[in-house]
Design a protein around this motif. Sequence first.
Motif, PDB file in Angstrom:
ATOM      1  N   MET A  85       0.843  -1.199   0.000  1.00 31.13           N
ATOM      2  CA  MET A  85       0.000   0.000   0.000  1.00 31.13           C
ATOM      3  C   MET A  85       0.884   1.257   0.000  1.00 31.13           C
ATOM      4  N   THR A  86       0.606   2.215  -0.867  1.00 29.14           N
ATOM      5  CA  THR A  86       1.435   3.430  -0.887  1.00 29.14           C
ATOM      6  C   THR A  86       0.768   4.521  -0.047  1.00 29.14           C
ATOM      7  N   ALA A  87       1.613   5.321   0.601  1.00 27.43           N
ATOM      8  CA  ALA A  87       1.068   6.400   1.434  1.00 27.43           C
ATOM      9  C   ALA A  87       0.576   7.519   0.524  1.00 27.43           C
ATOM     10  N   THR A  88      -0.659   7.988   0.758  1.00 26.11           N
ATOM     11  CA  THR A  88      -1.183   9.063  -0.076  1.00 26.11           C
ATOM     12  C   THR A  88      -0.731  10.411   0.487  1.00 26.11           C
ATOM     13  N   ALA A  89      -0.515  11.383  -0.427  1.00 26.37           N
ATOM     14  CA  ALA A  89      -0.072  12.717   0.004  1.00 26.37           C
ATOM     15  C   ALA A  89      -1.224  13.392   0.744  1.00 26.37           C
ATOM     16  N   PRO A  90      -0.924  14.182   1.791  1.00 27.50           N
ATOM     17  CA  PRO A  90      -2.025  14.833   2.506  1.00 27.50           C
ATOM     18  C   PRO A  90      -2.753  15.832   1.614  1.00 27.50           C
ATOM     19  N   THR A  91      -4.057  15.895   1.795  1.00 21.77           N
ATOM     20  CA  THR A  91      -4.855  16.813   0.978  1.00 21.77           C
ATOM     21  C   THR A  91      -4.582  18.249   1.420  1.00 21.77           C
ATOM     22  N   PHE A  92      -5.075  19.207   0.611  1.00 22.27           N
ATOM     23  CA  PHE A  92      -4.891  20.621   0.954  1.00 22.27           C
ATOM     24  C   PHE A  92      -5.545  20.917   2.306  1.00 22.27           C
ATOM     25  N   ARG A  93      -6.745  20.300   2.525  1.00 20.39           N
ATOM     26  CA  ARG A  93      -7.462  20.538   3.780  1.00 20.39           C
ATOM     27  C   ARG A  93      -6.654  20.028   4.973  1.00 20.39           C
ATOM     28  N   ALA A  94      -6.013  18.843   4.794  1.00 21.12           N
ATOM     29  CA  ALA A  94      -5.216  18.280   5.895  1.00 21.12           C
ATOM     30  C   ALA A  94      -4.012  19.157   6.180  1.00 21.12           C
ATOM     31  N   ARG A  95      -3.398  19.683   5.090  1.00 20.78           N
ATOM     32  CA  ARG A  95      -2.214  20.542   5.294  1.00 20.78           C
ATOM     33  C   ARG A  95      -2.612  21.835   5.996  1.00 20.78           C
ATOM     34  N   LEU A  96      -3.765  22.385   5.586  1.00 23.78           N
ATOM     35  CA  LEU A  96      -4.238  23.622   6.218  1.00 23.78           C
ATOM     36  C   LEU A  96      -4.577  23.377   7.691  1.00 23.78           C
ATOM     37  N   TYR A  97      -5.149  22.196   7.960  1.00 21.68           N
ATOM     38  CA  TYR A  97      -5.497  21.857   9.349  1.00 21.68           C
ATOM     39  C   TYR A  97      -4.235  21.852  10.219  1.00 21.68           C
ATOM     40  N   ALA A  98      -3.162  21.211   9.684  1.00 25.85           N
ATOM     41  CA  ALA A  98      -1.909  21.138  10.450  1.00 25.85           C
ATOM     42  C   ALA A  98      -1.352  22.544  10.675  1.00 25.85           C
ATOM     43  N   LEU A  99      -1.455  23.392   9.638  1.00 27.85           N
ATOM     44  CA  LEU A  99      -0.921  24.757   9.762  1.00 27.85           C
ATOM     45  C   LEU A  99      -1.659  25.561  10.831  1.00 27.85           C
ATOM     46  N   LEU A 100      -2.989  25.339  10.910  1.00 23.39           N
ATOM     47  CA  LEU A 100      -3.804  26.145  11.830  1.00 23.39           C
ATOM     48  C   LEU A 100      -3.843  25.565  13.245  1.00 23.39           C
ATOM     49  N   HIS A 101      -3.272  24.358  13.415  1.00 21.92           N
ATOM     50  CA  HIS A 101      -3.357  23.693  14.719  1.00 21.92           C
ATOM     51  C   HIS A 101      -2.547  24.455  15.764  1.00 21.92           C
ATOM     52  N   TYR A 102      -3.147  24.688  16.958  1.00 22.01           N
ATOM     53  CA  TYR A 102      -2.477  25.528  17.956  1.00 22.01           C
ATOM     54  C   TYR A 102      -1.246  24.876  18.577  1.00 22.01           C
ATOM     55  N   SER A 103      -1.176  23.516  18.563  1.00 17.92           N
ATOM     56  CA  SER A 103      -0.006  22.922  19.207  1.00 17.92           C
ATOM     57  C   SER A 103       0.855  22.124  18.235  1.00 17.92           C
TER      58      SER A 103
END
Length: 396
Positions: free
Chosen positions: A1-19
């Motif tokens: 199984m290949t790892a899928t690249a994170p979606t734009f929404r997932a990347r934005l979520y990580a960027l906005l995460h407070y911790s």
Amino acid sequence: MTATAPTFRARLYALLHYSDPTPGARKVRVAHLIVLGIGLFAVILLSVDEMDGQIRHALRIIIWSVTFIFLAEYLARLWVAPEASHYDQESATKARLRWAMSIPGLIGLLATLPAFLFFGGYVITGADAASVFCILWIMKVGLHAPAFSTLFRVVSNERAPIASVLILFAIVLMIAATAAHMFERVKQPEPFGSLPGAMWWAVVTLTTTGYGDVVPETLGGRLVGSLLMISGIAVLALMTGVLATGFAQEERRREYLRVWEQVTRVPLFASLGVVTLSEIVGKLRTRYYPGRITVVRRGDAGDSMFFITSGEVEVRLPNGGSVRLGEGAFFGEMALLERQPRTASVATTKPTTLLVLYASDFYEIASHIPKLAEAVEIEAKRRREENLERQAAGRR
Ligand code: CMP
């Protein structure tokens, strides 16, 4: 199984995460705090009446701009909410709804409220409007403070003792207010004539604030006042004790989890069972060091040993040579085993995380887990021999 690249929404979520610890998320947090600081500064200045017309106009533009940035941020956070791991069982709409009803969601919404005033044709004029902005925005600062989440957890964990202290507070307050009302109401009908009036005096006295606006004059009233002041100290001390213990326990729990995460990187602990490991984890402490910091100095007394969980250290040997130790290695054991001063100085070469084991805990663990003590002793012996060889080679 290949790892899928994170979606734009997932990347934005990580960027906005407070911790989120990544540099990108950190930059977003700094930018958010800067925008918040500029907004609050503009709001504070706008409340000063002497400000001239042009400056006021510029300040209003700043305030509206900040408001719209917050509105955009709120909508972005609402959109990425389904990415949160604690909502992964929910549908996207339900996840967004639950985030909107959470404390960060409500604070985010409150901070955007001024934008709706703008759409309603409202113009910010005086100090009152400015203070409303101030209150709404200052709450956002709280989202950046990890102490807030700790406080919520402490209050939640300690709710039973906190409730007991509050009930005690209420009992003492009611008894004192009723007694003072009985003793004082004839002499001072204004402040003590009603129970709520007497309760105000009791709260001011019980919390040891003592404005001095209302003072009992009868002997009975003063006696009640004295007892209330002494009880006040006791009740506050109880509350302080409950909260302080709660904070200390919470910090210990967090430290335990931090150490669990790190300990797997040390091969010396790999073969230990969960029960043994959990005993050791309880005794280890994490320490973060920036690069080029001396951790132990040659000749100093040794009170602890260290395990490297990330980064690297350089051991500066007595003969002038040096050895580098990386993730998973340990140092500082020789002084503990031989009960002698440190044989070498050890400094970090880059940002490094260490687990510290204090001498008394080391001796206790060594007596419980001979396998571990033996592995440390073998390595110490090898190092000693290596140092002697190096010294002999230096002399030749
Ligand atoms: P201690 O003497 O307590 O403090 C300095 C530490 O440097 C020492 O324990 C060892 O852990 C480490 N050390 C000393 N000599 C060597 C070596 N030759 N190789 C790796 N580490 C060493």
